[in-house]
Enzyme design. Sequence first.
Site, PDB file in Angstrom:
ATOM      1  N   CYS A 131       0.847  -1.204   0.000  1.00 13.53           N
ATOM      2  CA  CYS A 131       0.000   0.000   0.000  1.00 13.53           C
ATOM      3  C   CYS A 131       0.881   1.251   0.000  1.00 13.53           C
ATOM      4  O   CYS A 131       0.594   2.241  -0.680  1.00 13.53           O
ATOM      5  CB  CYS A 131      -0.901   0.019   1.221  1.00 13.53           C
ATOM      6  SG  CYS A 131      -1.959  -1.421   1.435  1.00 13.53           S
ATOM      7  N   HIS A 153       0.855   4.963  -1.912  1.00  9.48           N
ATOM      8  CA  HIS A 153       0.239   6.015  -1.116  1.00  9.48           C
ATOM      9  C   HIS A 153       1.188   6.750  -0.172  1.00  9.48           C
ATOM     10  O   HIS A 153       0.777   7.654   0.543  1.00  9.48           O
ATOM     11  CB  HIS A 153      -0.956   5.434  -0.354  1.00  9.48           C
ATOM     12  CG  HIS A 153      -1.981   4.837  -1.277  1.00  9.48           C
ATOM     13  ND1 HIS A 153      -2.667   5.602  -2.199  1.00  9.48           N
ATOM     14  CD2 HIS A 153      -2.398   3.555  -1.447  1.00  9.48           C
ATOM     15  CE1 HIS A 153      -3.492   4.821  -2.876  1.00  9.48           C
ATOM     16  NE2 HIS A 153      -3.346   3.572  -2.456  1.00  9.48           N
ATOM     17  N   ARG A 199     -12.725  -0.413  -1.096  1.00 11.51           N
ATOM     18  CA  ARG A 199     -11.546   0.146  -1.768  1.00 11.51           C
ATOM     19  C   ARG A 199     -10.295  -0.654  -1.425  1.00 11.51           C
ATOM     20  O   ARG A 199      -9.447  -0.874  -2.291  1.00 11.51           O
ATOM     21  CB  ARG A 199     -11.372   1.616  -1.365  1.00 11.51           C
ATOM     22  CG  ARG A 199     -10.340   2.340  -2.219  1.00 11.51           C
ATOM     23  CD  ARG A 199     -10.870   2.570  -3.615  1.00 11.51           C
ATOM     24  NE  ARG A 199      -9.834   3.071  -4.508  1.00 11.51           N
ATOM     25  CZ  ARG A 199      -9.203   2.315  -5.413  1.00 11.51           C
ATOM     26  NH1 ARG A 199      -9.490   1.047  -5.541  1.00 11.51           N
ATOM     27  NH2 ARG A 199      -8.291   2.852  -6.192  1.00 11.51           N
ATOM     28  N   CYS A 250      -7.889  -2.422  -4.175  1.00 17.29           N
ATOM     29  CA  CYS A 250      -6.453  -2.148  -4.251  1.00 17.29           C
ATOM     30  C   CYS A 250      -5.645  -3.434  -4.217  1.00 17.29           C
ATOM     31  O   CYS A 250      -4.682  -3.590  -4.973  1.00 17.29           O
ATOM     32  CB  CYS A 250      -6.029  -1.234  -3.099  1.00 17.29           C
ATOM     33  SG  CYS A 250      -6.438   0.498  -3.350  1.00 17.29           S
TER      34      CYS A 250
END
Length: 278
Positions: free
Chosen positions: A192, A196, A235, A239
């Site tokens: 992740c 991000h 979400r 992802c």
Amino acid sequence: MKKTLLSALALGIAVGFSSQVVAVDPEQSRLDLIEYFKAKTPDRPFEDYKNGIYGYDEDRRSQWEMQEEFPPYSDFLDKGAALFEKDKSAYIGCLVNSKDGVDKIRSSYPYFNEKLQQVVTLEGDINRCRTEAGLKAFGWKKGDIAAVSSYLANEARGQKINVVIESEGAKKAFADGERLFVEPSGQLGLACASCHVYNASRKARSDILSPLLGHTTHFPVWRLKWAGAGTLHRRYEGCHKNMRSAPRKVQGEEYRNLEFFSAYMSNGLEINGPSVRQ
């Protein structure tokens, strides 16, 4: 300075993933993240991270602001309000701080339940309250649960995220969420954090990669790709699929801990959900 797992990775320090690598220090992780993004985008105020990708692209921000004048989710909010009122007796007194006003509910989640020794999310409690009242639980990712959650988010606009970590159990849940966020997985070997944190503000095809800072402020979101609204865990699932990694169970322990970690990292930012995203 003592490095947290997230800050060590952000600085490019190679680490393993055993619990012995770094001490769990949630507040240091949060401060490290703020400093990282301050160095990455020095002209962007902390308060603006509630707006996600729109702090990186003026054209998209302008389009978004126009959309917010006549939001595509307005009917969906009306649906959420109607659903909440229909079963209001199941929610008031059951959802945290609901007796203090509907506007106080969203900002109370997620939290660590010391009795259960687990993270509790808003959507999780919505369905718990329903089943305890003898009502049918909603589906987890979209539809009615997203409508009720969106209504509660909209009512809480302007309040600040304030996730509290006071116990070893809460600290462990945070650490588990942080680990899931930074640990590479799947066929592409991505985490992740790859998108991000390290590559936030850059583009993946035509999409701008959003920053972890502020991630949970605007959920549920109305995604143009979905042509509808969805929850944060929907979400997360999407992802992981994009990363070619096995999705975790929606509202399972791993995603609840990931939400707990992500929300804590955005402490101090205003809730402004629901919102339109790509």
